[in-house]
Write an enzyme that holds these catalytic residues in place. Structure first.
Site, PDB file in Angstrom:
ATOM      1  N   SER A 295     -14.093  -6.414   1.195  1.00  0.00           N
ATOM      2  CA  SER A 295     -14.303  -5.741  -0.094  1.00  0.00           C
ATOM      3  C   SER A 295     -13.580  -6.455  -1.228  1.00  0.00           C
ATOM      4  O   SER A 295     -14.032  -6.372  -2.381  1.00  0.00           O
ATOM      5  CB  SER A 295     -13.924  -4.260  -0.024  1.00  0.00           C
ATOM      6  OG  SER A 295     -12.567  -4.062   0.290  1.00  0.00           O
ATOM      7  N   GLY A 296     -12.448  -7.100  -0.950  1.00  0.00           N
ATOM      8  CA  GLY A 296     -11.857  -8.051  -1.888  1.00  0.00           C
ATOM      9  C   GLY A 296     -11.331  -7.529  -3.213  1.00  0.00           C
ATOM     10  O   GLY A 296     -11.105  -8.334  -4.112  1.00  0.00           O
ATOM     11  N   GLY A 297     -11.194  -6.229  -3.356  1.00  0.00           N
ATOM     12  CA  GLY A 297     -10.712  -5.692  -4.625  1.00  0.00           C
ATOM     13  C   GLY A 297     -11.793  -4.958  -5.414  1.00  0.00           C
ATOM     14  O   GLY A 297     -11.534  -4.436  -6.499  1.00  0.00           O
TER      15      GLY A 297
ATOM     16  N   GLU B 248     -13.536 -15.756   8.495  1.00  0.00           N
ATOM     17  CA  GLU B 248     -13.437 -15.195   7.143  1.00  0.00           C
ATOM     18  C   GLU B 248     -12.964 -16.223   6.124  1.00  0.00           C
ATOM     19  O   GLU B 248     -11.765 -16.457   5.979  1.00  0.00           O
ATOM     20  CB  GLU B 248     -12.473 -13.989   7.130  1.00  0.00           C
ATOM     21  CG  GLU B 248     -12.322 -13.375   5.740  1.00  0.00           C
ATOM     22  CD  GLU B 248     -11.370 -12.179   5.676  1.00  0.00           C
ATOM     23  OE1 GLU B 248     -10.648 -11.920   6.659  1.00  0.00           O
ATOM     24  OE2 GLU B 248     -11.358 -11.503   4.640  1.00  0.00           O
TER      25      GLU B 248
ATOM     26  N   LYS C 148     -17.372 -13.213   8.021  1.00  0.00           N
ATOM     27  CA  LYS C 148     -16.850 -12.220   7.070  1.00  0.00           C
ATOM     28  C   LYS C 148     -16.669 -12.890   5.717  1.00  0.00           C
ATOM     29  O   LYS C 148     -15.610 -13.457   5.430  1.00  0.00           O
ATOM     30  CB  LYS C 148     -15.522 -11.643   7.586  1.00  0.00           C
ATOM     31  CG  LYS C 148     -14.854 -10.675   6.617  1.00  0.00           C
ATOM     32  CD  LYS C 148     -13.813  -9.817   7.315  1.00  0.00           C
ATOM     33  CE  LYS C 148     -13.043  -8.964   6.319  1.00  0.00           C
ATOM     34  NZ  LYS C 148     -12.241  -7.922   6.959  1.00  0.00           N
TER      35      LYS C 148
ATOM     36  N   ARG D 253       0.843  -1.204   0.000  1.00  0.00           N
ATOM     37  CA  ARG D 253       0.000   0.000   0.000  1.00  0.00           C
ATOM     38  C   ARG D 253       0.881   1.260   0.000  1.00  0.00           C
ATOM     39  O   ARG D 253       0.607   2.211  -0.728  1.00  0.00           O
ATOM     40  CB  ARG D 253      -0.906   0.024   1.237  1.00  0.00           C
ATOM     41  CG  ARG D 253      -1.735  -1.238   1.462  1.00  0.00           C
ATOM     42  CD  ARG D 253      -2.972  -1.325   0.566  1.00  0.00           C
ATOM     43  NE  ARG D 253      -3.753  -2.499   0.921  1.00  0.00           N
ATOM     44  CZ  ARG D 253      -3.680  -3.700   0.315  1.00  0.00           C
ATOM     45  NH1 ARG D 253      -2.893  -3.859  -0.738  1.00  0.00           N
ATOM     46  NH2 ARG D 253      -4.403  -4.716   0.737  1.00  0.00           N
TER      47      ARG D 253
ATOM     48  N   ARG E   5      -9.412  -2.285   1.921  1.00  0.00           N
ATOM     49  CA  ARG E   5      -9.109  -1.399   0.797  1.00  0.00           C
ATOM     50  C   ARG E   5     -10.236  -0.419   0.488  1.00  0.00           C
ATOM     51  O   ARG E   5      -9.993   0.763   0.244  1.00  0.00           O
ATOM     52  CB  ARG E   5      -8.783  -2.238  -0.448  1.00  0.00           C
ATOM     53  CG  ARG E   5      -7.399  -2.830  -0.415  1.00  0.00           C
ATOM     54  CD  ARG E   5      -7.240  -3.966  -1.395  1.00  0.00           C
ATOM     55  NE  ARG E   5      -7.930  -5.178  -0.971  1.00  0.00           N
ATOM     56  CZ  ARG E   5      -7.986  -6.303  -1.669  1.00  0.00           C
ATOM     57  NH1 ARG E   5      -7.402  -6.369  -2.848  1.00  0.00           N
ATOM     58  NH2 ARG E   5      -8.593  -7.371  -1.208  1.00  0.00           N
TER      59      ARG E   5
HETATM   60  P1  13P Z   1     -10.427  -5.986   1.921  1.00  0.00           P
HETATM   61  O1  13P Z   1     -11.712  -5.291   2.275  1.00  0.00           O
HETATM   62  O2  13P Z   1      -9.381  -5.053   1.360  1.00  0.00           O
HETATM   63  O3  13P Z   1     -10.657  -7.202   1.098  1.00  0.00           O
HETATM   64  O4  13P Z   1      -9.750  -6.456   3.275  1.00  0.00           O
HETATM   65  C1  13P Z   1     -10.548  -6.979   4.262  1.00  0.00           C
HETATM   66  C2  13P Z   1      -9.786  -7.971   5.024  1.00  0.00           C
HETATM   67  O5  13P Z   1      -9.704  -7.896   6.228  1.00  0.00           O
HETATM   68  C3  13P Z   1      -9.178  -9.088   4.285  1.00  0.00           C
HETATM   69  O6  13P Z   1      -8.761 -10.072   5.171  1.00  0.00           O
END
Ligand code: 13P
Length: 340
Positions: A263-265, A177, A222, A32, A294
């Site tokens: 959010s995953g990208g 998650e 998650k 980042r 992100r």
């Molecule tokens: P993102 O929302 O950027 O995908 O990250 C969330 C997260 O905690 C991934 O493990």
């Protein structure tokens, strides 16, 4: 006397709030920082996170909890105030990423299993003393025509369940998650393939959680949204919302305290629009909110760019994204609010 797991979990998914995922490992935050030309030093990591945690309006109004990396859990702001105290003062719950990362799964090319169970009980005890009241463990599931294998799903679900009950034993709420990656290779899967894999993964995860004797009222799921791969994005906001809710309703027991998406990208606005569309559907058995990394931080990171004189601009960017996602958590976001 420790707080009840159910109460902490409820606080994490309180109406109109969501979770800030600021648990980038030292390696991930380097990526980042590289994108804005900032050196990955301990002081820069502190300054960046301090900027976020001191965005008082956003933290108070929109953020229910913050996921930290181990360094940040023990870190202090420039004036010596522990970050954990800053987060608590804003009414949010401090949490901690406890997994040791996704490692290649022996014998299964292209798949991973998340490590970190050995010694976890003792580490959780330390994290609790440092103020953490929830934790996060991310299982990573590759998706293509041939993947994931049933074995990789099982191995990751098993680890997630063992992690979850260890957390509960130590008075810590587990965020479970299992992420089916949208932006991995080949990344050209359809939304229906994502729905199929997400259903299979969540079915296995809840079977393992049940066998491990996880208390569902004291955990937060998650998940990824049901969405087509990064290289094949065509599904509309409505289609993503409908297909995600359909899979969750089939697989997630009502007793689960809440669901907070990664959010995953996805772009900032996509992640917000999808969440809002799902909540606007109504009739959901669990609170549905965000746990974005992100999609909550990208604009703030860019506005800051490592310069002290940009802290106010970075905070404005973070406050805006937090507000948009808080609206989405109650289904009340609309595109014209982005401009306001
Ligand atoms: P993102 O929302 O950027 O995908 O990250 C969330 C997260 O905690 C991934 O493990």
């Amino acid at each position: 006397m420790s707080e009840r797991l159910e109460d902490i979990a409820q606080q994490m998914v309180a109406p109109g709030k969501g979770i800030l995922a600021a648990d980038e490992s030292t390696g991930t935050i380097k990526k980042r920082f590289d994108s804005i030309g900032v050196d990955n030093t301990e002081d820069n990591r502190r300054d960046y996170r301090e900027m976020l945690f001191r965005t008082d309006d956003a933290m108070r109004e929109s953020i229910s909890g913050v996921i930290l990396f181990e360094e940040t859990l023990h870190q202090k702001a420039a004036d010596g105030t522990p970050f954990v105290d800053l987060i608590r003062a804003a009414g949010a719950v401090p949490g901690i990423k406890v997994d040791k990362g996704a490692k290649p799964l022996a014998g299964y090319a292209g798949e991973t299993v998340t490590e970190g169970l050995d010694g976890l009980r003792e580490r959780l005890d330390t994290y609790y003393d440092a103020g953490a009241r929830f934790a996060k463990w991310r299982g990573v599931i590759a998706i293509s025509g041939a993947l994931p294998t049933a074995y990789a799903i099982h191995a990751n679900a098993h680890a997630l369940a063992r992690y979850a009950v260890l957390c509960q034993e130590q008075g810590i709420v587990p965020i479970v998650e299992p992420e089916i990656v949208m932006d991995g290779a080949p990344g050209d899967h359809s939304i229906d393939r994502c729905a199929q894999v997400t259903e299979a993964v969540l079915t296995e995860v809840f079977s393992e959680l049940h066998q491990a004797r996880c208390m569902l009222e004291g955990m937060v799921l998650k998940p990824n949204m049901v969405i087509d791969g990064q290289k094949a994005r065509t599904a509309s906001v409505e289609e993503v919302a409908e297909k995600t809710v359909a899979v969750l309703k089939k697989t997630v027991p009502d007793a689960v305290a809440g669901i907070a998406f990664l959010s995953g990208g996805q772009s900032d606005e996509e992640a917000t629009a999808h969440l809002s569309a799902m909540n606007a559907m109504g009739g959901l058995p669990w609170p549905l909110t965000f746990s974005y990394g992100r999609a909550l931080q990208a604009a703030a990171l860019k506005a800051w760019s490592g310069k002290a004189e940009n802290v106010a601009a970075g905070q404005r960017a973070f406050a805006h994204r937090a507000k948009m996602n808080a609206l989405a958590a109650t289904g009340q976001w609309s595109a014209d609010q982005e401009a306001a």
